[in-house]
Design a protein around this motif. Structure first.
Motif, short mmCIF file in Angstrom:
data_model
loop_
_atom_site.label_atom_id
_atom_site.label_comp_id
_atom_site.label_asym_id
_atom_site.label_seq_id
_atom_site.Cartn_x
_atom_site.Cartn_y
_atom_site.Cartn_z
N UNK A 69 50.49 49.16 44.14
CA UNK A 69 49.78 49.86 42.77
C UNK A 69 50.59 51.00 42.62
N UNK A 70 50.12 51.15 41.68
CA UNK A 70 50.42 52.24 40.11
C UNK A 70 49.72 53.65 40.30
N UNK A 71 50.06 54.95 40.37
CA UNK A 71 48.73 56.15 40.68
C UNK A 71 48.42 55.65 39.46
N UNK A 446 41.93 45.58 43.24
CA UNK A 446 43.23 45.09 43.49
C UNK A 446 44.15 45.87 44.35
N UNK A 447 45.92 44.80 44.92
CA UNK A 447 46.35 46.09 45.12
C UNK A 447 47.37 45.83 46.86
N UNK A 448 46.28 45.68 47.84
CA UNK A 448 45.97 45.84 48.73
C UNK A 448 45.96 44.32 49.14
N UNK A 449 46.79 43.25 49.64
CA UNK A 449 46.33 41.71 49.46
C UNK A 449 45.90 41.77 50.04
N UNK A 475 38.88 44.84 40.49
CA UNK A 475 39.70 45.83 39.52
C UNK A 475 41.32 46.55 40.20
N UNK A 476 41.43 47.05 38.51
CA UNK A 476 43.41 47.80 39.69
C UNK A 476 42.36 49.34 40.56
N UNK A 477 43.13 49.37 41.38
CA UNK A 477 42.48 51.36 42.16
C UNK A 477 42.00 52.20 41.49
N UNK A 478 42.38 52.72 40.43
CA UNK A 478 41.86 53.65 40.11
C UNK A 478 40.66 53.83 39.52
N UNK A 495 27.89 45.39 47.85
CA UNK A 495 28.72 46.26 48.85
C UNK A 495 30.06 46.05 48.30
N UNK A 496 30.85 47.31 49.22
CA UNK A 496 32.42 47.19 48.90
C UNK A 496 33.21 47.46 49.38
#
Length: 604
Positions: A69-71, A446-449, A475-478, A495-496
């Motif tokens: 995942x991008x910073x 997203x990112x961590x499968x 969504x993308x992490x940031x 829930x998250x």
């Protein structure tokens, strides 16, 4: 992520000297026409001796690391929020102290310190000759500036979340409220001596003095509200630290380049360059095998499903150790108002309760419904563990003597029935006690499968006991973190999913779970929790570790009962690196340790 944490601290040990290889020709009085076999044998022995002499650290070379995942792009220790940004900052910035593999505090930018008798002051003596990446001298004024900025009015409103490092310091409340112009908590005695003053005797002062330092000469004329968007926070070549590598270049969301800081105070690093590449998690292991990447570390590491395959790679070494953190499914118990979100304030008096998860019995039922061991066995291939308390397992304060919530649909259904959540229309899903449709919104990034794959499994587990769950588009992490942290009533997340890398300095959970902590994404508002958290830090009782341990055990039991989040699992960290890369000496919480001592054996 994590303690925030930081929560995320750099460790520095003694440096190796560069190995200088001298090849000396020795003359001989023996006849030139000696036996050829003997001559070849001697030449072979000489070659072996020369090769043996050359073994060891070699200067030069480059390596490539992989992140899935991008910073988000905030490369400033006092404002960054997630582990992907920390992967840059771990190489570029340093604190006054660090930790070793026993979690003991050791010198870093400060070579020594003294703590007064009642532990209300700690004076640190800074290394001399330390320079920032732009060549300016590092001094005690930089330390004062860093902590004063975090304590300043407007810091939280600008998005800052590191106030746990300054709240115990003398004069914080007055300075933060704008009642005084000077922050009394940190003072410079001279260029290389700094003193931290605590409002009360502090049980762990070294923890609070370990935050990474930012340069005063870069940010002194920048308004706090402008710091998060300033070029020295965002742009390669402008981000300035004292670490062994400087952040020099990037292709946003593709690669991030770190270049050797030749004047690094512990000696010039061996490697010339470290490049982080952003690649899909599904191809990381194949890139390790081909040598296209040299290492994969935090936060995701080598996927557990690929462990045995990667273990068979001749060119890759693996390190497996328990995670210094955990994955959770949080309950959004309260929402901030739109006005508070816009103002950047966290005011519990203004929070709006979320009725869909307000009932403690409902939260407990959900905990019973989720097959957490199934997640560990099925998604982690057994390379992890179910945990029930939100303190790192490596800490002396961790306990399993809390409610366990072993998977049981019967327990879940009984609790839901008792709370009045029953299926009144026969569609297979429960309505709320008022007979209205009850749908829980589950958000995840997203990112961590593994986390992505956990979401539909959790949905299936909950629907098996009659709870209707709507999976939101990931969504993308940031963007996701911002969305959950700023979530208001209209956004309606219930829930998250998130993972926390915990700070290694102390088991104090306040950075994540005290009421006004920015990372308290659940907006858990439990005064009993805060009372226990702060009780565990109050002198004189808190000077006894057994007292703190007992208090934290009470707090963990309260957490596991009130349940602002379901602790899903602690995934084993699996780091992988190419055998050409040497000097790797992981810590209990990170693979990145003394990167100035990393080297490759094929450097030219």
């Amino acid at each position: 992520m994590l303690n925030k944490k930081f929560w995320y601290l750099l460790l520095v040990l003694t440096i190796f000297a560069f190995l200088l290889v001298a090849c000396n020709s020795e003359s001989s009085d023996e006849p030139e026409d000696e036996d050829p076999d003997t001559e070849q044998e001697e030449e072979s022995n000489e070659d072996e001796e020369e090769e043996s002499e050359q073994e060891g650290p070699v200067a030069g070379g480059e390596i490539v690391g992989a992140m899935d995942t991008a910073p988000a792009g905030v490369f400033n220790p006092i404002f960054y929020q997630e582990a992907y940004e920390a992967n840059i900052l771990d190489f570029t910035h340093e604190g006054l102290v660090s930790q070793n593999d026993s979690l003991e505090f050791i010198p870093s930018l400060a070579h020594d310190w003294e703590i007064n008798e009642d532990q209300t002051e700690i004076t640190l003596y800074l290394e001399e000759g330390v320079t920032w990446h732009d060549g300016e001298d590092f001094t005690a004024d930089d330390v004062v500036f860093t902590y004063t900025t975090i304590a300043s009015p407007g810091y939280v409103e600008a998005g800052g979340i590191r106030t746990e490092y300054v709240t115990p310091l003398e004069g914080y409340e007055e300075f933060n409220a704008g009642e005084t112009e000077e922050f009394a908590g940190v003072t410079a005695e001279d260029d290389h001596t700094v003193t931290f003053h605590f409002a009360e005797p502090n049980v762990n002062p070294l923890y609070y003095v370990g935050f990474p330092i930012i340069p005063e000469h870069v940010f002194a004329d920048v308004a706090i509200e402008d710091m998060p968007t300033h070029e020295a926070t965002l742009d390669p070549g402008k981000v300035i630290g004292t670490g062994p590598f400087a952040f020099t270049d990037m292709v946003e969301r593709e690669e991030y380049v770190l270049t050797r800081h030749d004047d690094y105070w512990q000696g010039q690093p061996y490697l010339e360059k470290i490049t982080w590449q952003i690649v899909d998690q599904s191809v990381i292991t194949s890139l390790l095998e081909t040598g296209d990447i040299d290492f994969v570390a935090d936060p995701s590491g080598v996927p557990a499903a690929d462990y045995e395959m990667v273990e068979g790679y001749d060119n890759v070494e693996l390190i497996e150790q328990p995670d210094f953190g955990y994955q959770i499914m949080g309950f959004k118990l309260n929402y901030r108002t739109e006005e508070d979100v816009e103002a950047g304030t966290i005011d519990p008096d203004n929070w709006v309760e979320n009725p869909d998860v307000a009932d403690q019995q409902v939260r407990q039922a959900i905990a019973y419904a989720i097959d957490r061991q199934g997640l560990v066995d099925g998604l982690l291939y057994g390379r992890g563990s179910v945990i029930n308390a939100p303190i790192a397992q490596q800490f002396w304060a961790y306990t399993e003597d809390v409610p366990q919530y072993e998977h049981s649909t019967d327990e879940a259904e009984a609790l839901l029935d008792d709370a009045g959540y029953v299926d009144t229309d026969g569609d297979g899903f429960r309505e709320n006690p008022d007979g209205e449709e009850w749908v829980l919104e589950l958000a995840y990034p997203t990112g961590n499968q593994i986390r992505e794959r956990s979401a539909p499994v959790i949905q299936e587990n909950l629907e098996a006991v009659g709870i209707k769950v709507n999976l939101r588009q990931p969504k993308e992490m940031s963007a996701y973190v911002e969305d959950v942290m700023e979530n208001d009533v209209d956004n309606g997340v219930d829930l998250y999913l998130i993972g926390w890398s915990l700070g290694s300095g102390d088991p104090d959970p306040s950075g994540l779970w005290n009421i006004t902590a920015a990372y308290n994404m659940s907006r858990w508002n439990n005064p009993d929790s805060d009372e226990l958290i702060f009780k565990a830090l109050e002198a004189p009782d808190a000077f006894e570790q057994e007292f703190r341990k007992q208090t934290y055990q009470e707090w963990q039991e309260l957490f596991a009962t009130d349940l602002p989040a379901v602790l899903l699992y602690a995934q084993n960290k699996i780091y992988g690196f190419n055998e050409r890369l040497n000097g790797i000496d992981p810590l209990p919480y990170s693979m990145i340790n003394d990167p100035h001592l990393w080297w490759v054996d094929d450097a030219e």
